[in-house]
Structures are given as C-alpha cells and as structure tokens.
Write a protein that holds these residues in place. Structure first.
Motif, mmCIF file in Angstrom:
data_model
loop_
_atom_site.group_PDB
_atom_site.id
_atom_site.type_symbol
_atom_site.label_atom_id
_atom_site.label_comp_id
_atom_site.label_asym_id
_atom_site.label_seq_id
_atom_site.Cartn_x
_atom_site.Cartn_y
_atom_site.Cartn_z
ATOM 1 N N ILE A 27 0.843 -1.205 0.000
ATOM 2 C CA ILE A 27 0.000 0.000 0.000
ATOM 3 C C ILE A 27 0.871 1.245 0.000
ATOM 4 O O ILE A 27 0.577 2.220 -0.707
ATOM 5 N N LEU A 28 1.954 1.240 0.753
ATOM 6 C CA LEU A 28 2.857 2.396 0.759
ATOM 7 C C LEU A 28 3.383 2.672 -0.647
ATOM 8 O O LEU A 28 3.470 3.829 -1.067
ATOM 9 N N SER A 29 3.727 1.622 -1.381
ATOM 10 C CA SER A 29 4.231 1.821 -2.743
ATOM 11 C C SER A 29 3.148 2.399 -3.646
ATOM 12 O O SER A 29 3.428 3.241 -4.502
ATOM 13 N N ILE A 30 1.909 1.994 -3.433
ATOM 14 C CA ILE A 30 0.790 2.521 -4.230
ATOM 15 C C ILE A 30 0.555 3.997 -3.916
ATOM 16 O O ILE A 30 0.157 4.775 -4.777
ATOM 17 N N LEU A 31 0.832 4.384 -2.663
ATOM 18 C CA LEU A 31 0.617 5.771 -2.227
ATOM 19 C C LEU A 31 1.839 6.657 -2.419
ATOM 20 O O LEU A 31 1.888 7.773 -1.904
ATOM 21 N N LYS A 32 2.804 6.195 -3.175
ATOM 22 C CA LYS A 32 4.086 6.901 -3.323
ATOM 23 C C LYS A 32 3.916 8.380 -3.655
ATOM 24 O O LYS A 32 4.548 9.243 -3.042
ATOM 25 N N THR A 33 3.079 8.704 -4.610
ATOM 26 C CA THR A 33 2.903 10.098 -5.025
ATOM 27 C C THR A 33 2.432 10.974 -3.879
ATOM 28 O O THR A 33 2.856 12.120 -3.748
#
Length: 198
Positions: free
Chosen positions: A53-59
C-alpha cells in the motif's frame, strides 16, 4: 514490480482476477483521494506489511517524513524494497515505538480485524497521532458474503482466516467514536474506511 519481494503474501493487492483487481483499485483510489484532501507533514503506517500500500501511495507520501512499522521482520525487509522512500522499524501495535503526538497522520489498514485487543491498539493509534487517523476494516457482513459467492472459506461462513473481529460500518464507527472525532466515513465495497481526528 517483478522482484520476489513484490509478490509476498499480499496477494489481494496484486490479484489478476478482474473483480478483485477492480475492488482493490477502488480501495486504493479512495485512500489516495483522502490523502490528497488533507494536510500532513509526516506519516506513520501501523502494520505496514510488505509495503504494498505504501508503494501505491508513493505520489502522496514520498515527500513526507514517512515511517512504517510491522511486527514481522520479513515484512519489513520486503517493505524496504517495495517502498524505499519510507523508513521502517519493527514494532507492536500494542506498544508503538514512538512518543505521544509524533505523527500528523497515522494509518492502520486491514489490521484491527486480526487483533485480540482492538481497544488497546486504538488507544495506541490515538496516542501517537497529533491530528489525523485513517483506519480501514473489511465491511461485514458484505465481506463474508462476497467470499462465499466466490467460493472461499465456506467452513467459516466466508470469514477470512485470521479475522477474529467482524465489524459492520455502524459497529466500527461506534467503536472508534469512543476515541476519536469522526471526520468522514467512506465505503468502497467491501471495506469501511474512516478518517478521524485525535
């Protein structure tokens, strides 16, 4: 995300099944929208797992002071690969290794349903948060019904193994209201997501 770390056990976030992918993508988009609508300088994810999830929320979070904690060392190692822009630490949700009011935004995605003592965990989330808390849980009974429709977990009447708490939206809102001011409730199928203030 071809590295072995990106696969891990978070299969639901990486499913190729069209319906599952659609539902998870919708969940992710709601989280992104929420983060885009609030102001925060630092961010703590409790139970970060493998950092998917953190990678998906990178932006939304790469320029923030981002920290993830998880009780599993293997998850932490995978999270370091999947979302290297965050810092990580082994940590227990019942005794979060940060001081009071440390983070503007504290998130806890898909964790509370696994816990024997959710009240104790929620008190810790509140303690380390100076402003916002964002919490998600599977929405019952819809979650179990959808599992049964897809032929999963029939012996448990659709209850996902490891889920020991089953909350309707009303139930989780009532629980969290004992600790937080509820700002907004989101219901992307089949989850409940709550934005709250400490």
């Amino acid at each position: 995300m071809n590295n072995k770390y990106a696969i891990g056990t978070n299969y639901k976030y990486l499913s190729k099944n069209y319906i599952s992918k659609y539902l998870v993508n919708n969940f992710n988009e709601v989280i992104k929208l929420i983060l885009s609508d609030i102001k925060f300088k630092n961010y703590l994810d409790i139970g970060c797992g493998e950092g998917v999830i953190l990678s998906i929320l990178k932006t939304q979070i790469k320029d923030k002071n981002c920290y993830g904690i998880d009780i599993d060392q293997n998850h932490i190692e995978k999270a370091k690969f999947n979302a290297p822009f965050c810092h990580y630490k082994i940590g227990d949700i019942y005794k979060i290794p940060f001081s009071k009011n440390s983070y503007d935004l504290v998130t806890c995605f898909e964790v509370l349903e696994h816990l024997e003592y959710p009240h104790k965990a929620i008190k810790e989330l509140k303690r380390v948060s100076s402003k916002y808390n964002l919490i998600s849980v599977p929405r019952e009974p819809l979650w179990c019904m959808l599992n049964m429709i897809r032929g999963k977990y029939w012996k448990g009447l659709g209850n996902t193994p490891g889920h020991i708490n089953n909350w309707s939206t009303k139930d989780i809102v009532n629980l969290l209201s004992n600790y937080f001011q509820i700002v907004k409730i989101y219901k992307p199928i089949p989850w409940t997501i709550i934005l709250a203030k400490s």
